[in-house]
Design a protein around this motif. Structure first.
Motif: not given
Length: 62
Positions: A1-23
């Protein structure tokens, strides 16, 4: 799922994943593993001088 991909990216330290800023902001800037290591470090002193709060004796209120 896209949501899982985004959250995984945030948890790995990305400030921004697919245009979604790390909250979480700077909380996960070094990734989830580094954050967990920092908050569970045994080198952080635990203050065991906690007691009931009273003005009649010096001490820490916990």
């Amino acid at each position: 799922m896209q949501i899982d991909h985004i959250v995984e990216g945030w948890l790995k330290g990305s400030d921004n994943v697919d245009g979604y800023a790390n909250p979480a902001g700077s909380l996960y800037t070094e990734g989830q593993v580094a954050t967990i290591a920092a908050v569970t470090s045994p080198e952080i002193a635990l203050d065991t001088r906690c007691s009931g709060c009273t003005a009649s004796r010096p001490g820490y209120c916990c």
